[in-house]
Design an enzyme around this catalytic site. Structure first.
Site, PDB file in Angstrom:
ATOM      1  N   SER A 184       0.806  -1.229   0.000  1.00 43.17           N
ATOM      2  CA  SER A 184       0.000   0.000   0.000  1.00 43.17           C
ATOM      3  C   SER A 184       0.836   1.274   0.000  1.00 43.17           C
ATOM      4  CB  SER A 184      -0.927   0.019   1.217  1.00 43.17           C
ATOM      5  OG  SER A 184      -0.186  -0.128   2.422  1.00 43.17           O
TER       6      SER A 184
ATOM      7  N   ASP B  35      -2.070   8.674  10.631  1.00 46.99           N
ATOM      8  CA  ASP B  35      -1.472   7.439  10.108  1.00 46.99           C
ATOM      9  C   ASP B  35       0.033   7.670   9.956  1.00 46.99           C
ATOM     10  OD1 ASP B  35      -0.589   5.289   8.570  1.00 46.99           O
ATOM     11  OD2 ASP B  35      -2.302   5.328   7.209  1.00 46.99           O
TER      12      ASP B  35
ATOM     13  N   HIS C  53       1.382   5.307   6.132  1.00 46.03           N
ATOM     14  CA  HIS C  53       1.037   5.519   4.726  1.00 46.03           C
ATOM     15  C   HIS C  53       1.246   6.968   4.298  1.00 46.03           C
ATOM     16  CE1 HIS C  53      -1.287   1.855   5.777  1.00 46.03           C
ATOM     17  NE2 HIS C  53      -0.841   1.486   4.587  1.00 46.03           N
TER      18      HIS C  53
END
Length: 400
Positions: A203, A370, A373
């Site tokens: 990701s 986060d 990411h």
């Protein structure tokens, strides 16, 4: 600008000049007493624009209903229309409706088929209302995990057997796999792909949609900004949540091996999800799976390049960012040495950059709340670091 845009235009101009030159020669020949024969009215087209619809059709498009079966006379249609359905979509124009594929899997015969002469084609797909779906053609993945309603992406594909067979398939089990429009443009009469950088990862590497304006980003998505489109196309096959075993066994590596060739690069970053206990991949297993992928790619004559993942935004101690012990990095570094393949140690490169800009600026490069990411800006910085190190090693000419 998409990495293929200028190149496609350049090839198209060449094709037009060639066609025009042929017509001019034919006219001169006719003037010399020879007979000029115009192309047949039913000559097989090289370009198509399909609007998948159960109702109105957007101007400039050919309408296709879910019930339209392929026929040689029409040259396009669904192989199994009984496994298709017309559905509404929230877009506008050609995106206001769609067809839904009721079967899935890259090997499925539930395909939309188009007769095409041998050559290289640019294919642009626009999905309907879809949470997450992938696009397959010729039995292998072409675009991974397109997300959101009306998502659009393009890829180039060689056609050598007279027909393109395409379907939208699962990116996530239980979601709808829909297609609103399809554009096919002949790029070259030679079915050979340009030098390509293939990207594998998770990701932090993957594409997010819309490609040109997504909030979240993966460095593979932003890599085209730092590569010369005249030198390489870029195909990002990374997907969120992926582990090395899944990338090797579930179709992504298969797609790359179908097309990769000498002169191509394969950038492979894994480790973040492999270290999670739920995935049950030991470090020794991870290393051998990665070794297998490296060797399979190297056997094609292409160049595999291992990439280590960056650390978390919060990996600071006394103002210094370091994540050298994360994500099975040591095994990736050792593997590069053992297999004598290039390494981009993005883990160390990004830590040096994060230390330079400091904790607050580093956190601003990641998604809100986060620390793993990157957002679009962060993905761009990671892509810059990857491209810069590839250029330093002589693997990426013309890098920005």
């Amino acid at each position: 600008m998409p990495v293929n845009a200028n190149k496609g235009d350049r090839r198209g101009s060449t094709a037009k000049r060639t066609w025009a030159g042929g017509i001019a020669a034919a006219v001169l020949a006719a003037g010399a007493g020879l007979t000029f024969v115009a192309p047949a009215a039913n000559a097989e087209p090289s370009n198509y624009r399909f609007d998948f619809s159960g109702g109105s059709v957007e101007q400039g498009y050919t309408g296709v209903s879910a019930t339209d079966a392929y026929s040689p006379g029409k040259r396009y249609g669904f192989n199994t229309p009984e496994h298709m359905a017309n559905v509404p979509a929230k877009g506008t124009g050609a995106g206001s409706d769609a067809v839904r594929f009721l079967e899935y899997g890259t090997k499925s015969t539930n395909t939309f088929n188009v007769d095409l002469k041998e050559g290289l084609y640019k294919v642009t797909v626009t999905l309907g209302d879809t949470a997450r779906a992938s696009v397959a053609a010729e039995g292998v993945f072409q675009v991974m995990n397109m997300t959101g309603n009306g998502a659009t992406d393009s890829f180039e594909i060689p056609v050598t057997d007279g027909q393109l067979n395409l379907l939208v398939t699962e990116g996530k089990a239980g979601t709808a796999f829909t297609l609103s429009s399809l554009e096919i443009e002949k790029v070259s009469r030679h079915p050979a792909m340009d030098p390509t950088i293939w990207v594998g990862g998770d990701s932090t590497v993957a594409n997010y949609y819309p490609l040109e304006s997504s909030v979240q980003g993966g460095w593979g998505q932003l890599l085209p900004q730092y590569a010369d489109p005249a030198a390489f196309d870029i195909r990002n096959m990374a997907t969120g949540g992926q582990i090395a075993r899944g990338f090797r066994n579930d179709g992504q590596l298969e797609a790359i091996l179908t097309y990769i060739k000498p002169g191509d690069l394969f950038l492979l970053e894994m480790g973040i999800n492999d270290t999670a206990a739920k995935n049950a991949t030991t470090e020794a297993e991870f290393k051998e799976i990665m070794r297998d992928m490296v060797r399979q790619v190297a056997a094609t004559g292409a160049t595999p390049v291992l990439v280590t993942p960056q650390g978390r935004a919060t990996d600071f101690v006394d103002g210094v960012h370091s994540a050298v012990d994360r994500w099975y990095r040591h095994s990736t570094v050792a593997l590069a040495q053992e297999e004598n393949v290039p390494l981009v140690d993005l883990n160390v490169l990004s830590s040096a950059y994060f230390t330079e800009i400091g904790p607050e600026a580093t956190l601003a490069l990641f998604m809100t709340g986060d620390t793993l990411h990157p957002n679009r800006a962060g993905a761009g910085e990671l892509a810059r670091l990857v491209a810069g190190d590839l250029a330093r090693q002589g693997l990426l000419p013309g890098a920005a």
